[in-house]
Design a protein around this motif. Sequence first.
Motif, PDB file in Angstrom:
ATOM      1  N   TRP A 277       0.852  -1.201   0.000  1.00  0.00           N
ATOM      2  CA  TRP A 277       0.000   0.000   0.000  1.00  0.00           C
ATOM      3  C   TRP A 277       0.878   1.237   0.000  1.00  0.00           C
ATOM      4  CZ3 TRP A 277      -3.489  -1.409   4.771  1.00  0.00           C
ATOM      5  CH2 TRP A 277      -4.282  -2.504   4.433  1.00  0.00           C
ATOM      6  N   ILE A 278       1.990   1.110   0.764  1.00  0.00           N
ATOM      7  CA  ILE A 278       2.834   2.291   0.936  1.00  0.00           C
ATOM      8  C   ILE A 278       3.747   2.471  -0.264  1.00  0.00           C
ATOM      9  CG2 ILE A 278       4.574   3.355   2.399  1.00  0.00           C
ATOM     10  CD1 ILE A 278       3.353   1.682   4.700  1.00  0.00           C
ATOM     11  N   TRP A 279       4.369   1.376  -0.659  1.00  0.00           N
ATOM     12  CA  TRP A 279       5.333   1.531  -1.750  1.00  0.00           C
ATOM     13  C   TRP A 279       5.326   0.312  -2.657  1.00  0.00           C
ATOM     14  CZ3 TRP A 279       9.645  -0.239  -4.228  1.00  0.00           C
ATOM     15  CH2 TRP A 279      10.299   0.719  -5.021  1.00  0.00           C
ATOM     16  N   ALA A 280       5.154   0.544  -3.934  1.00  0.00           N
ATOM     17  CA  ALA A 280       5.230  -0.575  -4.872  1.00  0.00           C
ATOM     18  C   ALA A 280       6.052  -0.196  -6.076  1.00  0.00           C
ATOM     19  CB  ALA A 280       3.829  -0.980  -5.307  1.00  0.00           C
ATOM     20  N   GLY A 281       6.519   1.021  -6.121  1.00  0.00           N
ATOM     21  CA  GLY A 281       7.250   1.513  -7.276  1.00  0.00           C
ATOM     22  C   GLY A 281       7.188   3.027  -7.235  1.00  0.00           C
ATOM     23  N   ASN A 282       7.778   3.652  -8.232  1.00  0.00           N
ATOM     24  CA  ASN A 282       7.828   5.112  -8.215  1.00  0.00           C
ATOM     25  C   ASN A 282       6.548   5.708  -8.798  1.00  0.00           C
ATOM     26  OD1 ASN A 282      10.437   4.686  -7.337  1.00  0.00           O
ATOM     27  ND2 ASN A 282      11.202   4.643  -9.415  1.00  0.00           N
ATOM     28  N   TYR A 283       5.522   5.756  -8.008  1.00  0.00           N
ATOM     29  CA  TYR A 283       4.261   6.331  -8.488  1.00  0.00           C
ATOM     30  C   TYR A 283       4.123   7.768  -8.033  1.00  0.00           C
ATOM     31  CZ  TYR A 283       3.241   1.570  -9.584  1.00  0.00           C
ATOM     32  OH  TYR A 283       3.312   0.328 -10.102  1.00  0.00           O
ATOM     33  N   LYS A 284       3.090   8.409  -8.549  1.00  0.00           N
ATOM     34  CA  LYS A 284       2.930   9.830  -8.218  1.00  0.00           C
ATOM     35  C   LYS A 284       1.839  10.031  -7.176  1.00  0.00           C
ATOM     36  CE  LYS A 284       5.438  11.097 -12.051  1.00  0.00           C
ATOM     37  NZ  LYS A 284       5.024  10.231 -13.166  1.00  0.00           N
ATOM     38  N   LEU A 285       1.310  11.198  -7.145  1.00  0.00           N
ATOM     39  CA  LEU A 285       0.462  11.686  -6.050  1.00  0.00           C
ATOM     40  C   LEU A 285      -0.624  10.749  -5.528  1.00  0.00           C
ATOM     41  CD1 LEU A 285       0.025  14.269  -4.400  1.00  0.00           C
ATOM     42  CD2 LEU A 285      -1.565  15.001  -6.148  1.00  0.00           C
ATOM     43  N   GLU A 286      -1.571  10.341  -6.382  1.00  0.00           N
ATOM     44  CA  GLU A 286      -2.815   9.758  -5.864  1.00  0.00           C
ATOM     45  C   GLU A 286      -2.600   8.481  -5.055  1.00  0.00           C
ATOM     46  OE1 GLU A 286      -2.605  11.127  -8.778  1.00  0.00           O
ATOM     47  OE2 GLU A 286      -4.261  12.552  -8.925  1.00  0.00           O
ATOM     48  N   ARG A 287      -1.604   7.717  -5.432  1.00  0.00           N
ATOM     49  CA  ARG A 287      -1.383   6.472  -4.715  1.00  0.00           C
ATOM     50  C   ARG A 287      -0.976   6.751  -3.260  1.00  0.00           C
ATOM     51  NH1 ARG A 287       1.349   1.782  -3.895  1.00  0.00           N
ATOM     52  NH2 ARG A 287       0.604  -0.055  -5.007  1.00  0.00           N
ATOM     53  N   TYR A 288      -0.306   7.864  -3.023  1.00  0.00           N
ATOM     54  CA  TYR A 288       0.101   8.212  -1.662  1.00  0.00           C
ATOM     55  C   TYR A 288      -1.054   8.844  -0.908  1.00  0.00           C
ATOM     56  CZ  TYR A 288       4.442   6.847  -3.625  1.00  0.00           C
ATOM     57  OH  TYR A 288       5.389   6.096  -4.251  1.00  0.00           O
ATOM     58  N   LEU A 289      -1.907   9.569  -1.632  1.00  0.00           N
ATOM     59  CA  LEU A 289      -3.103  10.106  -0.976  1.00  0.00           C
ATOM     60  C   LEU A 289      -3.935   8.951  -0.440  1.00  0.00           C
ATOM     61  CD1 LEU A 289      -4.311  12.961  -3.344  1.00  0.00           C
ATOM     62  CD2 LEU A 289      -2.770  13.062  -1.402  1.00  0.00           C
ATOM     63  N   TYR A 290      -3.941   7.861  -1.195  1.00  0.00           N
ATOM     64  CA  TYR A 290      -4.711   6.680  -0.809  1.00  0.00           C
ATOM     65  C   TYR A 290      -4.234   6.127   0.528  1.00  0.00           C
ATOM     66  CZ  TYR A 290      -5.112   1.532  -0.950  1.00  0.00           C
ATOM     67  OH  TYR A 290      -5.280   0.217  -0.633  1.00  0.00           O
ATOM     68  N   ILE A 291      -2.910   5.962   0.671  1.00  0.00           N
ATOM     69  CA  ILE A 291      -2.417   5.389   1.923  1.00  0.00           C
ATOM     70  C   ILE A 291      -2.597   6.390   3.063  1.00  0.00           C
ATOM     71  CG2 ILE A 291       0.004   5.953   1.332  1.00  0.00           C
ATOM     72  CD1 ILE A 291      -1.212   3.080   3.541  1.00  0.00           C
ATOM     73  N   PHE A 292      -2.445   7.666   2.753  1.00  0.00           N
ATOM     74  CA  PHE A 292      -2.644   8.683   3.779  1.00  0.00           C
ATOM     75  C   PHE A 292      -4.096   8.664   4.254  1.00  0.00           C
ATOM     76  CE2 PHE A 292      -2.044  13.194   5.274  1.00  0.00           C
ATOM     77  CZ  PHE A 292      -1.056  12.860   6.186  1.00  0.00           C
ATOM     78  N   HIS A 293      -4.997   8.410   3.332  1.00  0.00           N
ATOM     79  CA  HIS A 293      -6.415   8.330   3.683  1.00  0.00           C
ATOM     80  C   HIS A 293      -6.646   7.183   4.662  1.00  0.00           C
ATOM     81  CE1 HIS A 293     -10.406   9.835   2.716  1.00  0.00           C
ATOM     82  NE2 HIS A 293     -10.852   8.595   2.861  1.00  0.00           N
ATOM     83  N   ARG A 294      -5.979   6.058   4.419  1.00  0.00           N
ATOM     84  CA  ARG A 294      -6.130   4.915   5.321  1.00  0.00           C
ATOM     85  C   ARG A 294      -5.573   5.225   6.697  1.00  0.00           C
ATOM     86  NH1 ARG A 294      -6.195  -0.846   2.546  1.00  0.00           N
ATOM     87  NH2 ARG A 294      -8.196  -0.306   1.685  1.00  0.00           N
ATOM     88  N   ILE A 295      -4.350   5.805   6.715  1.00  0.00           N
ATOM     89  CA  ILE A 295      -3.702   6.080   7.999  1.00  0.00           C
ATOM     90  C   ILE A 295      -4.542   7.068   8.800  1.00  0.00           C
ATOM     91  CG2 ILE A 295      -1.666   7.098   9.077  1.00  0.00           C
ATOM     92  CD1 ILE A 295      -0.047   6.000   6.759  1.00  0.00           C
ATOM     93  N   THR A 296      -4.998   8.140   8.147  1.00  0.00           N
ATOM     94  CA  THR A 296      -5.782   9.133   8.888  1.00  0.00           C
ATOM     95  C   THR A 296      -7.082   8.504   9.383  1.00  0.00           C
ATOM     96  OG1 THR A 296      -6.640   9.925   6.794  1.00  0.00           O
ATOM     97  CG2 THR A 296      -4.863  11.187   7.758  1.00  0.00           C
TER      98      THR A 296
END
Lengths: 272, 147
Positions: free
Chosen positions: B16-35
């Motif tokens: 969820w956190i890291w699977a490759g060099n992706y851009k913004l939205e994939r990190y917003l996704y994990i941040f959404h889960r953590i928050t």
Amino acid sequence: MDKQVVFKVQRYEPEADGNPHFQEFKIPAKRGMTILDGLIYIKENLDGTLAFRSSCRMAICGSCGMLINNYPHLACHTQIEELRSDIVTVKPLPNLPIVKDLVVDLIPFFNRHKSIKPYIIHPDTKEMENPTAEFVQSPQALEALLQFTYCVKCGICISACPTSASDRLFLGPQALAQCYRYCADTRDGGEEERLTVVDKDHGIWHCHLAGACSEACPKGLDPALAIQLLKRRLIIQAIGLGRKKQPASIVTPPAEVKPKIPFPEFTAKRTE
Amino acid sequence: MTQIQPRRNYLGALGWIWAGNYKLERYLYIFHRITGLGILLFLLLHLVMTTVFRVQGKEVWEATMEVLHNPWFKVGEYLVVVAFLYHALNGLRLIIQELGFALGRPRPPIYPYKDSLRRKRYWTILIISIVVILCVVFFYDFIAGGW
Ligand code: SF4
Ligand code: FES
């Protein structure tokens, strides 16, 4: 751009029963050389035991998806030069089982694709079995699904998707996007059958719009968009809005064939 | 003949956190889960404090309040505000986009490819900017209110 590039390739031998490890190869890279060319060079000159899958080497068969410098891509569609680095790490696609070295097992992935019935389902079964004419479809109606027909089933979206990383039974962006592709087809009448496949656990509602599938797709498809549009269809159906779609009627192709437009003269004449 | 099983290669929850060099939205996704998880944790703590501790009388309650005036709890409280703001506003974006709105319609893929989320990235940036501005405002509020 003639230089030496180091390929760090992940090797895995199932018979040896060890863990995957990296092996380094030095490759003389030329301008225009792709990662796949590099792997072929290794196989021909350095180590014949390296296993990878490829066929068309022009991004239409979808066999050569791999993780190149930590980004999933088609090896034949990535040039060494564009990576701008002297070290290239090549790993098999994550979230798919490894058979050997860079070869991943795509069978579960294909089975999920099959499970959504990826073909036109028309109520006129007689016509489906023995076609006499064509189903009507306007170019505008085609536009709504055309881009999703370009999927080459490479599995790259599965390795990009965070849900596929943790949910082994998840249908995956590819199958869900193809489900939309057939449901949105005006010639199709099988929406209900397909929606029962995706509207369940490990199905469409496990997509949380991380958007990585669309970002990584080497063919420029937009599975994330297709999945959201499919969710909309499901909700519209659930609250009972929306009209029932009538599958397209049949038309016989025009008997008269338009005369062919003559081939234009070459504008650039060869100079003898 | 021995049948060799393919080796499992799922990234798991770390993917969820890291699977490759992706851009913004994939990190917003994990941040959404953590928050989301953070807010849930806060809610549980809050409920325990205001029910279990409260009914035990004035002394226990005041001792709890003493602990809660610790600066670290203040920082935690501020993080809850940040998490709430992000989760609420990004959640609104997700609701709208998951219903297929504000994404545009399918277009022919013409190189260089740009998918709908990236084409509509200005909405995402707008929402994130609002979150950041509100976070700064609340930060000022926390400072002014005294730690
Ligand atoms: S949607 Fe794109 S990434 Fe996914 S399998 Fe099809 S071509 Fe590959
Ligand atoms: S070899 Fe066919 S897609 Fe790369």
